[in-house]
Design an enzyme around this catalytic site. Sequence first.
Site, PDB file in Angstrom:
ATOM      1  N   LEU A 202      40.337  45.181  29.196  1.00 49.64           N
ATOM      2  CA  LEU A 202      38.990  45.028  29.742  1.00 49.64           C
ATOM      3  C   LEU A 202      38.987  44.172  30.996  1.00 49.64           C
ATOM      4  O   LEU A 202      38.169  44.361  31.890  1.00 49.64           O
ATOM      5  CB  LEU A 202      38.060  44.390  28.697  1.00 49.64           C
ATOM      6  CG  LEU A 202      37.793  45.199  27.434  1.00 49.64           C
ATOM      7  CD1 LEU A 202      36.960  44.366  26.452  1.00 49.64           C
ATOM      8  CD2 LEU A 202      37.074  46.496  27.767  1.00 49.64           C
ATOM      9  N   GLY A 203      39.882  43.221  31.048  1.00 53.17           N
ATOM     10  CA  GLY A 203      39.929  42.312  32.187  1.00 53.17           C
ATOM     11  C   GLY A 203      41.188  41.486  32.141  1.00 53.17           C
ATOM     12  O   GLY A 203      41.926  41.477  31.154  1.00 53.17           O
ATOM     13  N   GLY A 206      44.604  34.812  35.372  1.00 47.51           N
ATOM     14  CA  GLY A 206      45.921  34.334  35.740  1.00 47.51           C
ATOM     15  C   GLY A 206      46.845  34.115  34.562  1.00 47.51           C
ATOM     16  O   GLY A 206      48.058  34.263  34.674  1.00 47.51           O
ATOM     17  N   MET A 207      46.275  33.777  33.388  1.00 55.03           N
ATOM     18  CA  MET A 207      47.148  33.451  32.264  1.00 55.03           C
ATOM     19  C   MET A 207      47.069  34.450  31.123  1.00 55.03           C
ATOM     20  O   MET A 207      47.958  34.502  30.277  1.00 55.03           O
ATOM     21  CB  MET A 207      46.815  32.056  31.733  1.00 55.03           C
ATOM     22  CG  MET A 207      45.439  31.914  31.107  1.00 55.03           C
ATOM     23  SD  MET A 207      45.123  30.243  30.507  1.00 55.03           S
ATOM     24  CE  MET A 207      43.447  30.439  29.871  1.00 55.03           C
ATOM     25  N   VAL A 210      42.378  40.335  28.525  1.00 54.90           N
ATOM     26  CA  VAL A 210      41.363  40.558  27.498  1.00 54.90           C
ATOM     27  C   VAL A 210      41.363  42.045  27.151  1.00 54.90           C
ATOM     28  O   VAL A 210      41.179  42.895  28.025  1.00 54.90           O
ATOM     29  CB  VAL A 210      39.968  40.122  27.974  1.00 54.90           C
ATOM     30  CG1 VAL A 210      38.928  40.401  26.875  1.00 54.90           C
ATOM     31  CG2 VAL A 210      39.958  38.646  28.334  1.00 54.90           C
ATOM     32  N   LYS A 226      41.886  38.212  23.400  1.00 53.80           N
ATOM     33  CA  LYS A 226      42.519  37.610  24.579  1.00 53.80           C
ATOM     34  C   LYS A 226      43.939  37.218  24.221  1.00 53.80           C
ATOM     35  O   LYS A 226      44.179  36.463  23.274  1.00 53.80           O
ATOM     36  CB  LYS A 226      41.744  36.388  25.069  1.00 53.80           C
ATOM     37  CG  LYS A 226      42.263  35.860  26.404  1.00 53.80           C
ATOM     38  CD  LYS A 226      41.256  34.956  27.086  1.00 53.80           C
ATOM     39  CE  LYS A 226      41.705  34.607  28.492  1.00 53.80           C
ATOM     40  NZ  LYS A 226      40.694  33.809  29.232  1.00 53.80           N
ATOM     41  N   ASP A 319      33.310  27.761  35.921  1.00 55.15           N
ATOM     42  CA  ASP A 319      33.455  29.043  36.621  1.00 55.15           C
ATOM     43  C   ASP A 319      32.243  29.934  36.349  1.00 55.15           C
ATOM     44  O   ASP A 319      32.371  31.108  36.026  1.00 55.15           O
ATOM     45  CB  ASP A 319      34.738  29.747  36.194  1.00 55.15           C
ATOM     46  CG  ASP A 319      35.183  30.822  37.185  1.00 55.15           C
ATOM     47  OD1 ASP A 319      34.721  30.786  38.348  1.00 55.15           O
ATOM     48  OD2 ASP A 319      35.980  31.699  36.810  1.00 55.15           O
TER      49      ASP A 319
END
Length: 437
Positions: A202-203, A206-207, A210, A226, A319
């Site tokens: 889905l996305g 950087g680490m 998901v 995740k 964020d």
Amino acid sequence: MTSEQSRKLAAVWFADIVGYTSLSARNEDAAIAVVDVLQLLARRIVAQNDGQIVKFVGDAVLVVFDSVEAALRSALTLQSEFSQDERVREHGAALRVGCHLGEVAWAKDGDVYGDGVNVASRIEGQAGPGQVVVTEVVQQQLRQRPDFAIHDLGTRSLKGVQGTQRIFLVTLAGEGDGELASKGRVADHPTHIGPYRLIEVLGEGGMGEVWLAEQTEPVRRQVALKLIKLGMDTKQVLARFESERQSLALMDHRNIARIYDGGATHDGRPYFVMELARGMPITEYCDSHGLDTRQRIRLFTQVCRAVQHAHQKGVVHRDLKPSNLLVEKSAGGPFVKVIDFGIAKAIGQGDEPSSPRTRVGQLVGTPEYMSPEQADPQNPDIDTRSDIYSLGVVLFELLVGSRPYDISQAMDLALASAIRDMEVPRPSTRLTTPAAS
């Protein structure tokens, strides 16, 4: 290829050393030695394949070729020889490479820019240790080449690249999946993790990635899982990943995605499972559904309540932006879910060794929505006021149709002053579409 060819279509690959930062922190001499290996091999192999090294940047190298085949053959050769070097094997280093075919242009100083460079440097982050990944336009040119094997890794969104890119893993033909797995060159995504079946990405950050996943027991439902990326298990990343899991566990609010479960895969990579939020970014939802000013403010109030709850639990998001404020339809009307606490910070966080503290000089967050103090890389002390500032930027964009300022040309070190000193216009002077009151 010379700098006189100022603009052309070229195959570009970008490579860097996975785990270099943690190796440098543990043993600086070893890190330097591993970089020396990369540079020595790259110079020889690229020259043999008629490529041009644009530049070395720390532990990374950017290379341009006229031929896609030459680019891939050189990347795979470099990957193989790098992994077999004694110094590299001793310190557990690995190389990852991303390749794209696109337009490149030469600046007067000899540097290059353009779509080819931008996408190659972004796609490289999708590769695991020991992997060479390419975009679909490269894959199409390799389909008729029997000496390359291609593995589809699915579609990804790349930060800084418009739209999505289909990603492919490339290996030399004749290397069986078992052999590839032993070299770390197969796709690093399991199909199942415990009672969860992974469906699609889905996305990505950087680490971690998901995934849309299906839980099969004790209940059947779709969830978001995740998973930390292979090769990203440094002490700092693991601490930040655990911090996000703990932050979500602290909170219980209808407008914040809930956490359901957590654990580790068979190879030790941590994961956690949370409520699936399938909504649209709040700005897109309001525009596509024609919401008026009152409706937009009413929806934004849900965001404020969620952020207030996080602050009351001692968590600063850091964020807040439209893509982390997703709006879903429900029987009671549009409903906001605040997601992605990946760089959240606990208020009053101590100096325990396990704390995922941001290093001085490291910028985290999305610059367009940052407060001046968060944009200052020398200022590690961020509190709830920074989130309030970000909410103000989102509200401005929600009501006006554009952000209050353009900082796209500001360098990282100048962001704080650019944000602080830039004059913010009155919303009424920046309206792009009239909204009913």
